[in-house]
Write a protein that holds these residues in place. Structure first.
Motif, PDB file in Angstrom:
ATOM      1  N   ASN A  49     -21.843 -57.629  27.705  1.00 50.33           N
ATOM      2  CA  ASN A  49     -21.973 -59.007  28.097  1.00 50.33           C
ATOM      3  C   ASN A  49     -23.051 -59.542  27.198  1.00 50.33           C
ATOM      4  OD1 ASN A  49     -19.553 -59.309  29.134  1.00 50.33           O
ATOM      5  ND2 ASN A  49     -20.260 -59.495  31.442  1.00 50.33           N
ATOM      6  N   LEU A  54     -22.436 -63.501  26.166  1.00 47.38           N
ATOM      7  CA  LEU A  54     -21.713 -64.182  27.413  1.00 47.38           C
ATOM      8  C   LEU A  54     -22.838 -64.050  28.344  1.00 47.38           C
ATOM      9  CD1 LEU A  54     -18.083 -62.539  27.568  1.00 47.38           C
ATOM     10  CD2 LEU A  54     -18.938 -64.604  26.499  1.00 47.38           C
ATOM     11  N   TYR A  81     -21.662 -66.996  17.600  1.00 48.85           N
ATOM     12  CA  TYR A  81     -20.647 -66.197  18.189  1.00 48.85           C
ATOM     13  C   TYR A  81     -19.130 -66.325  17.845  1.00 48.85           C
ATOM     14  CZ  TYR A  81     -17.601 -65.194  22.504  1.00 48.85           C
ATOM     15  OH  TYR A  81     -16.950 -64.617  23.395  1.00 48.85           O
ATOM     16  N   PHE A  87     -13.803 -60.636  21.563  1.00 42.22           N
ATOM     17  CA  PHE A  87     -13.725 -59.695  22.901  1.00 42.22           C
ATOM     18  C   PHE A  87     -12.111 -59.462  23.248  1.00 42.22           C
ATOM     19  CE2 PHE A  87     -17.943 -60.692  24.386  1.00 42.22           C
ATOM     20  CZ  PHE A  87     -18.098 -59.828  25.568  1.00 42.22           C
ATOM     21  N   HIS A  93      -6.557 -60.523  30.235  1.00 44.12           N
ATOM     22  CA  HIS A  93      -7.100 -61.773  30.029  1.00 44.12           C
ATOM     23  C   HIS A  93      -6.275 -62.784  29.346  1.00 44.12           C
ATOM     24  CE1 HIS A  93      -9.564 -61.172  33.565  1.00 44.12           C
ATOM     25  NE2 HIS A  93     -10.704 -60.995  33.053  1.00 44.12           N
ATOM     26  N   ILE A  95      -3.888 -66.142  28.421  1.00 48.19           N
ATOM     27  CA  ILE A  95      -3.615 -67.290  29.097  1.00 48.19           C
ATOM     28  C   ILE A  95      -2.302 -67.350  29.834  1.00 48.19           C
ATOM     29  CG2 ILE A  95      -3.682 -69.753  29.148  1.00 48.19           C
ATOM     30  CD1 ILE A  95      -6.146 -69.444  27.574  1.00 48.19           C
ATOM     31  N   PRO A 107      -7.991 -68.965  19.769  1.00 47.84           N
ATOM     32  CA  PRO A 107      -9.361 -69.210  19.170  1.00 47.84           C
ATOM     33  C   PRO A 107      -9.600 -70.095  17.559  1.00 47.84           C
ATOM     34  CG  PRO A 107      -8.341 -66.958  19.367  1.00 47.84           C
ATOM     35  CD  PRO A 107      -7.462 -67.810  19.630  1.00 47.84           C
ATOM     36  N   TYR A 110     -10.209 -73.469  18.331  1.00 50.12           N
ATOM     37  CA  TYR A 110     -11.701 -73.728  18.751  1.00 50.12           C
ATOM     38  C   TYR A 110     -12.513 -73.537  17.356  1.00 50.12           C
ATOM     39  CZ  TYR A 110     -10.195 -73.745  23.562  1.00 50.12           C
ATOM     40  OH  TYR A 110      -9.569 -73.995  24.675  1.00 50.12           O
TER      41      TYR A 110
ATOM     42  N   LYS B 316     -10.527 -68.538  35.775  1.00 53.39           N
ATOM     43  CA  LYS B 316     -10.099 -67.436  34.865  1.00 53.39           C
ATOM     44  C   LYS B 316      -9.768 -67.880  33.305  1.00 53.39           C
ATOM     45  CE  LYS B 316      -6.644 -64.483  33.724  1.00 53.39           C
ATOM     46  NZ  LYS B 316      -4.969 -64.104  34.085  1.00 53.39           N
ATOM     47  N   GLU B 317      -9.138 -69.067  33.333  1.00 50.39           N
ATOM     48  CA  GLU B 317      -8.668 -69.424  31.999  1.00 50.39           C
ATOM     49  C   GLU B 317      -9.927 -70.161  31.308  1.00 50.39           C
ATOM     50  OE1 GLU B 317      -5.935 -72.942  32.348  1.00 50.39           O
ATOM     51  OE2 GLU B 317      -6.229 -73.338  30.294  1.00 50.39           O
ATOM     52  N   ILE B 320     -11.707 -67.271  29.900  1.00 51.00           N
ATOM     53  CA  ILE B 320     -11.038 -66.594  28.501  1.00 51.00           C
ATOM     54  C   ILE B 320     -11.428 -67.698  27.366  1.00 51.00           C
ATOM     55  CG2 ILE B 320      -9.008 -65.912  27.584  1.00 51.00           C
ATOM     56  CD1 ILE B 320      -8.006 -65.447  30.373  1.00 51.00           C
ATOM     57  N   ARG B 321     -11.188 -68.451  27.638  1.00 55.69           N
ATOM     58  CA  ARG B 321     -11.356 -69.593  26.540  1.00 55.69           C
ATOM     59  C   ARG B 321     -12.670 -69.698  25.948  1.00 55.69           C
ATOM     60  NH1 ARG B 321      -7.304 -72.917  25.278  1.00 55.69           N
ATOM     61  NH2 ARG B 321      -5.353 -73.122  26.797  1.00 55.69           N
ATOM     62  N   LYS B 322     -13.514 -69.535  26.744  1.00 55.59           N
ATOM     63  CA  LYS B 322     -14.906 -69.482  26.412  1.00 55.59           C
ATOM     64  C   LYS B 322     -15.333 -68.166  25.659  1.00 55.59           C
ATOM     65  CE  LYS B 322     -17.267 -72.697  29.406  1.00 55.59           C
ATOM     66  NZ  LYS B 322     -18.597 -72.982  30.268  1.00 55.59           N
ATOM     67  N   THR B 323     -14.619 -67.177  26.200  1.00 57.99           N
ATOM     68  CA  THR B 323     -14.955 -65.905  25.347  1.00 57.99           C
ATOM     69  C   THR B 323     -14.313 -65.864  23.765  1.00 57.99           C
ATOM     70  OG1 THR B 323     -13.273 -64.620  26.485  1.00 57.99           O
ATOM     71  CG2 THR B 323     -15.450 -64.361  27.343  1.00 57.99           C
ATOM     72  N   ILE B 324     -13.196 -66.781  23.741  1.00 58.76           N
ATOM     73  CA  ILE B 324     -12.619 -66.643  22.412  1.00 58.76           C
ATOM     74  C   ILE B 324     -13.077 -68.205  21.667  1.00 58.76           C
ATOM     75  CG2 ILE B 324     -10.705 -65.370  23.250  1.00 58.76           C
ATOM     76  CD1 ILE B 324      -9.017 -67.830  23.474  1.00 58.76           C
ATOM     77  N   ARG B 406     -19.205 -69.889  33.952  1.00 58.18           N
ATOM     78  CA  ARG B 406     -19.479 -68.803  32.910  1.00 58.18           C
ATOM     79  C   ARG B 406     -18.845 -67.689  32.814  1.00 58.18           C
ATOM     80  NH1 ARG B 406     -24.974 -69.306  31.755  1.00 58.18           N
ATOM     81  NH2 ARG B 406     -24.928 -67.075  31.238  1.00 58.18           N
ATOM     82  N   PRO B 407     -18.177 -67.486  31.753  1.00 52.94           N
ATOM     83  CA  PRO B 407     -17.087 -66.151  31.567  1.00 52.94           C
ATOM     84  C   PRO B 407     -17.679 -65.129  32.224  1.00 52.94           C
ATOM     85  CG  PRO B 407     -18.090 -66.987  29.447  1.00 52.94           C
ATOM     86  CD  PRO B 407     -18.638 -67.975  30.528  1.00 52.94           C
ATOM     87  N   SER B 408     -18.877 -64.656  32.134  1.00 53.73           N
ATOM     88  CA  SER B 408     -19.283 -63.351  32.684  1.00 53.73           C
ATOM     89  C   SER B 408     -19.264 -63.301  34.137  1.00 53.73           C
ATOM     90  CB  SER B 408     -20.812 -63.197  32.248  1.00 53.73           C
ATOM     91  OG  SER B 408     -21.720 -64.084  32.667  1.00 53.73           O
ATOM     92  N   LEU B 411     -14.630 -63.826  34.980  1.00 53.35           N
ATOM     93  CA  LEU B 411     -14.073 -62.685  34.638  1.00 53.35           C
ATOM     94  C   LEU B 411     -14.187 -61.605  35.370  1.00 53.35           C
ATOM     95  CD1 LEU B 411     -13.782 -63.385  30.634  1.00 53.35           C
ATOM     96  CD2 LEU B 411     -12.363 -63.924  32.384  1.00 53.35           C
ATOM     97  N   LYS B 412     -15.237 -61.536  35.954  1.00 52.14           N
ATOM     98  CA  LYS B 412     -15.209 -60.626  37.103  1.00 52.14           C
ATOM     99  C   LYS B 412     -14.519 -60.833  38.384  1.00 52.14           C
ATOM    100  CE  LYS B 412     -19.823 -59.371  36.171  1.00 52.14           C
ATOM    101  NZ  LYS B 412     -21.111 -59.649  36.704  1.00 52.14           N
TER     102      LYS B 412
END
Lengths: 220, 799
Positions: A49, A54, A81, A87, A93, A95, A107, A110, B316-317, B320-324, B406-408, B411-412
């Motif tokens: 992370n 992240l 990023y 990732f 994960h 949607i 992605p 965005y 969760k959504e 995910i969206r933030k990580t992508i 925050r995704p970190s 997502l956990k």
């Protein structure tokens, strides 16, 4: 590509400081395929992370493509990023409300690609992963292996230079796991830098270098 | 991006049915209420808006001696208009209005009742912009007796003939003749002046009354120059009065100017306001606006609360969206778009609900508010902007909150929604229920006050009384009519009077010699037939009822009047007044007081009982006939009277009402208010309860594992339900505490409108809190009991 110098990360729990990462120093070059191994709670995901921006390290210096991540403004970091990192997760994960096609497309939305570009890029991915027939299905209609393929397609559709994978085969059976690893190897050979976290010796062996973590430290 | 977000929003909406249902129903009810109220408000503001000139109504404050309190009246004196125009250059024009309802009009052999007829000055159409279809507004009323008739009335009277230049007459009475010079468009409902025909005041009348200072029996409108300063003008009125009235009379009056746009909406404290169609207090309009916004606010809070309460499922959504690669702003945009979609759907539904509800409101208010008025460019624009505004208001915080994950962390799967996170939600629940509570308390007291006015003893009996309107012709036949009516076994009493109970009775000057000096006062009076007290069952406290010999000589007064006379010697018994000289101001020889009646509420309970003089005089034609039905045979009595009426006064229509209905009409505005407040508070409570139900659903979902564990370790279903309910009961009870002082202050102010009013009983406040808690309890229990009864094995296995 990645340079970590004396990275520390900790949380404060009831007065005592619990270290998640201790004094991590690591250099990763473009084109490498790294496997991070270690027992549960050794800090693998935390390290991933941090490298994936992240999470932020509490101490130490992190250079990504020679840029000091900590000193960057939120906007610049987010741009960095978006342009370079993809990732992949153990639990896929995806949607739930989006189809395979839409999941892969998100992605790109965005990243402000035009509609025609998006459809070309998504179709290329679907084609590459042999999923054209499944493009209108929802995640719950797919098997685990297929879901992870979608997850990977989504991660690499915008052509990142670094792929971070957190136990990508953890929820899969060994045959599905092997397929994913083969795929990673192929992507790596095409020039993509990959860092994966894994429990499995066998999968770790696909990488060009293995990093062992224990109690937040690199063992070597 | 927008299209994509839209797609997701639709899928979210379909996936979370309970959430969508609660929000859409809540928002659509809230919006429907706002739409209806907006239509109502728009209608209120359109009253008299067609007139473009700078017009004011001339009103008086009367401070006659003997009055309980000074009164504002919409009346003025005949020579005031011309006098003001000649004395003040700012007064450009004046017109007087003398209304005559149900005027019988004759044309050739036709006889037609004109519902509203007005005598006016020739300037009427120059000042007011009532459009004329035929005739020149500058000159149409220039001749004495020139008339303008409305389009539809013209059709009724003249059929296909051209009315211009035709002569019509006022049949019965003095058969005045008019010549029709113009046709006006039918007066719209949104005008405080309602007339089917106007005629210019005849030359002879103008000559007769030119010097008639002192009598207030008409309405005067003034057109002022645009630069006129009304404050400065009003400051000169006392001097103007002194110039024309004697010193004593001048002191009894104050004049003030009321802008035309205030006549309809700001005249509640003005009495003797006869020429004011459907007047409506603007504070009620404001109350409706505020209540509508409260209802909408409660619905918006539901959206905020439920969106944040189910954040777990969206977390969760977001991760995910933030990580992508999603930026926070992009996610916020997505959530805002979702709330906009909800609001848009709710708005469409609201339009439907408003359309269904509007006819009911129209019946209730007597208005003709058109639904079609909504579908014009401006209202549509406002609806569109309203949708966006409501979407933004209710979506902003959830968007801000949800996009912050925050995704970190999420997502956990370790999103902590601990106690402090629900604090904000509790604040909103408290505000929702506080708003709903205020509305419930208000409803209870408004209904109680209404009920109080309708059931409290007015100290006279208005049941089974038929009130018949008399015209000059029929009034002259009063004695014969009475004689005929009494032949029916179903009729107990017949009596006559000059005014009907349930009005401001006219005031007149009274002269008397109490226990000291001779004095004059102006008080309410009514001239009646001899058996008036018997018919209405009005009690005599001292002395006796009228006798034949009291004709024009004996007077009855009420207790308030007796106290006024005895104000210098309050210890003297009222019996002392019997036999003291008493009479009308202009009377040559005073009569005497023969009796003192109990105070009875001849006007509505909004008003104090004023001092009253009752005199017996049947030698002048009465304008009102009251008939008391014996037993229950009302229909038989009516049939009998109609047939006698037809033989005795065949050319006059038999117009009657039931007196108890007349009185109920006095409380019409209050009844409307109570119904509207009642409906709106019902809606508010329903929306708040729906929200609570949603919150309880998510709260129990979140605690399903805890409940399972507790049950495994021996907790009973009862104790678990209690545990879950407690969290929701606390904010609802707190809401009651907040609502009490607010409701108390509002109601205390409202009750000052009524001279006779209820107490603000504490038990109602307590009962409302109990009711709100009960509603909350039932709502939450629907969820918590299900959770408590569930088998713990199933909830624990999923982990």
């Amino acid at each position: 590509m990645i340079a970590l110098n004396h990275i520390y990360k900790y949380v404060n729990q009831g007065g005592t400081r619990v270290f998640l990462l201790r004094d991590i120093s690591l250099n990763i070059a473009q084109g490498e395929f790294i496997s991070i191994m270690g027992p549960s709670g050794s800090g693998k995901t935390t390290l991933l992370n941090v490298m994936g921006m992240l999470d932020e390290a509490d101490e130490g210096e992190y250079l990504f493509l020679d840029q000091p991540v900590k000193a960057l403004k939120e906007k610049q970091r987010s741009a960095l990023y978006k342009q370079h990192i993809g990732f992949v997760f153990q639990a896929y994960h995806l949607i739930d409300e989006l189809t395979v096609y839409e999941n892969i497309e998100t992605p790109l939305l965005y990243k402000d690609y035009k509609s025609s570009e998006r459809s070309a890029m998504v179709c290329e991915m679907l084609d590459k992963f042999n999923m054209v027939a499944k493009k209108d299905l929802f995640p719950h209609q797919l098997s685990g292996g297929q879901q992870q393929l979608v997850g990977i397609a989504r991660a690499i559709v915008s052509k990142p230079t670094l792929l971070l994978a957190d136990e990508p085969t953890g929820n899969l059976n060994s045959q599905q796991g092997q397929e994913i690893m083969e795929l990673f190897k192929k992507l790596n050979s095409e020039g993509l830098t990959i860092i994966q976290v894994t429990h499995s010796e066998k999968n770790a062996a696909y990488g060009s270098r293995i990093i062992n973590l224990s109690d937040g430290r690199i063992e070597n | 991006m927008i299209g994509n977000n839209f797609k997701i929003a639709v899928r979210q909406l379909l996936k979370n049915k309970l959430f969508s249902f609660i929000n859409i129903i809540g928002l659509s009810l809230g919006l429907a209420v706002c739409i209806v109220v907006a239509l109502f408000v728009q209608r209120e503001y359109s009253v008299d808006a067609m007139h473009t000139r700078n017009i004011y109504r001339l009103d008086e404050v009367q401070k006659f001696e003997g009055m309980v309190a000074p009164q504002k009246v919409a009346l003025s004196m005949f020579p005031m208009g011309p006098g003001l125009q000649s004395d003040f250059p700012e007064v450009l024009n004046y017109t007087r209005v003398i209304q005559s309802e149900k005027m019988p009009l004759g044309y050739k052999a036709k006889k037609i009742i004109v519902p509203s007829f007005m005598w006016v000055d020739s300037t009427f159409f120059r000042m007011f912009d009532f459009p004329l279809l035929k005739g020149n507004p500058q000159t149409v009323l220039n001749g004495s007796g020139d008339a303008v008739i409305s389009e539809s009335m013209a059709k009724k009277v003249f059929g296909n003939e051209d009315p211009i230049g035709r002569m019509v007459s006022w049949y019965g009475g003095d058969s005045t003749e008019f010549i029709v010079r113009g046709i006006m468009k039918d007066v719209p409902e949104t005008s405080h002046l309602q007339m089917d025909m106007v005629a210019s005041i005849p030359r002879e009348v103008k000559a007769d009354y030119a010097g008639s200072w002192g009598g207030n029996w008409l309405v005067t409108y003034l057109e002022l120059s645009d630069k006129a300063n009304t404050g400065k003008l009003e400051a000169q009125f006392p001097a103007f009065l002194k110039k024309h009235l004697d010193e004593r009379a001048a002191k009894q009056y104050e004049l003030f100017l009321q802008p035309l746009k205030d006549v309809h909406s700001n005249s509640t404290d003005i009495t003797h306001d006869y020429v004011n169609y459907q007047k409506f207090d603007k504070s009620n309009t404001y109350a409706f606006i505020i209540i509508a916004l409260i209802v909408l606010g409660i619905a918006c809070m539901n959206f905020v609360n439920l969106s944040t309460a189910r954040s777990l499922s969206r977390a969760k959504e977001v991760g995910i969206r933030k990580t992508i690669g999603a930026a926070r702003l992009q996610l916020a945009q997505q959530f805002i778009q979702e709330s906009l979609l909800f609001t848009a759907i709710a708005m469409l539904l609201a339009l439907l609900i408003a359309g269904l509800f509007l006819p009911y409101l129209n019946t209730l208010s007597g208005y003709r508010i058109s639904y079609a008025a909504l579908f014009k460019p401006l209202p549509l624009c406002l609806l569109f902007l309203g949708t966006i505004l409501v979407g933004l208001v209710s979506g902003a915080y959830p968007a801000f909150y949800l996009s912050s994950f925050r995704p970190s962390k999420v997502l956990k799967g370790s999103l902590k929604t601990g106690k402090h996170k629900s604090f904000g939600r509790n604040v909103l629940v408290v505000s929702q229920f506080a708003g709903a509570n205020v509305l419930i308390i208000a409803t209870v007291f408004v209904i109680r006050q209404l009920n109080f006015m309708q059931t409290t003893n007015p100290h006279f009996n208005k049941d089974q009384v038929i009130a018949i309107k008399c015209r000059e012709n029929s009034g002259r036949k009063y004695m014969e009519l009475k004689h005929e009516f009494l032949k029916s076994p179903d009729i107990a009493y017949v009596t006559g009077s000059f005014q009907r109970l349930g009005n401001n009775l006219h005031q007149t000057g009274i002269r008397f010699k109490g226990l000291g000096e001779e004095r004059s006062v102006a008080i309410s009076h009514i001239r009646v037939d001899r058996d008036f007290l018997k018919l209405y069952d009005i009690k005599v406290k001292a002395g006796r009822d009228f006798r034949e010999s009291d004709h024009r000589q004996g007077f009855l007064i009420n207790e308030t009047m007796a106290k006024e006379i005895l104000k210098d010697t309050p210890e003297a018994p009222i019996e002392k007044l019997l036999g003291t000289p008493f009479g009308y101001e202009g009377q040559q020889k005073l009569g005497t007081i023969v009796g003192i009646t109990e105070d009875f509420n001849f006007n509505s309970f909004h008003h104090q009982v004023e001092g009253l003089t009752i005199s017996y005089a049947d030698s002048m034609p009465f304008t009102e006939v009251s008939v008391k039905v014996a037993g229950n045979k009302v229909q038989e009595a009516l049939t009998f009277m109609q047939s006698s009426w037809k033989t005795l006064v065949p050319d006059v229509a038999f117009e009657y009402t039931f007196l108890d209905e007349d009185f109920a009409n006095l409380y019409k505005a209050d009844a409307q208010l109570s119904k509207i407040v009642g409906i709106l508070s019902g809606i508010a409570v329903a929306i708040a309860a729906l929200g609570l139900f949603g919150l309880a659903t998510y709260a129990t979902e979140k605690r399903v594992k805890e409940i399972g564990v507790r049950k495994v370790f021996g907790a009973s279903a009862h104790s678990i339900a209690l545990l879950l309910n407690r969290d929701f009961l606390k904010p609802v009870l707190l809401a009651s505490l907040i609502a009490w002082p607010i409701a108390w202050m509002i109601l205390r102010t409202w009750l000052t409108n009524f001279a006779f009013r209820i107490e603000l009983n504490v038990w109602v406040f307590l009962a409302t809190a109990l009711l709100a808690s009960l509603i909350a309890l039932v709502t939450v229990s629907a969820r918590s009991l299900r959770a408590a009864w569930a088998n713990p094995v199933s909830s624990l296995r999923t982990e």
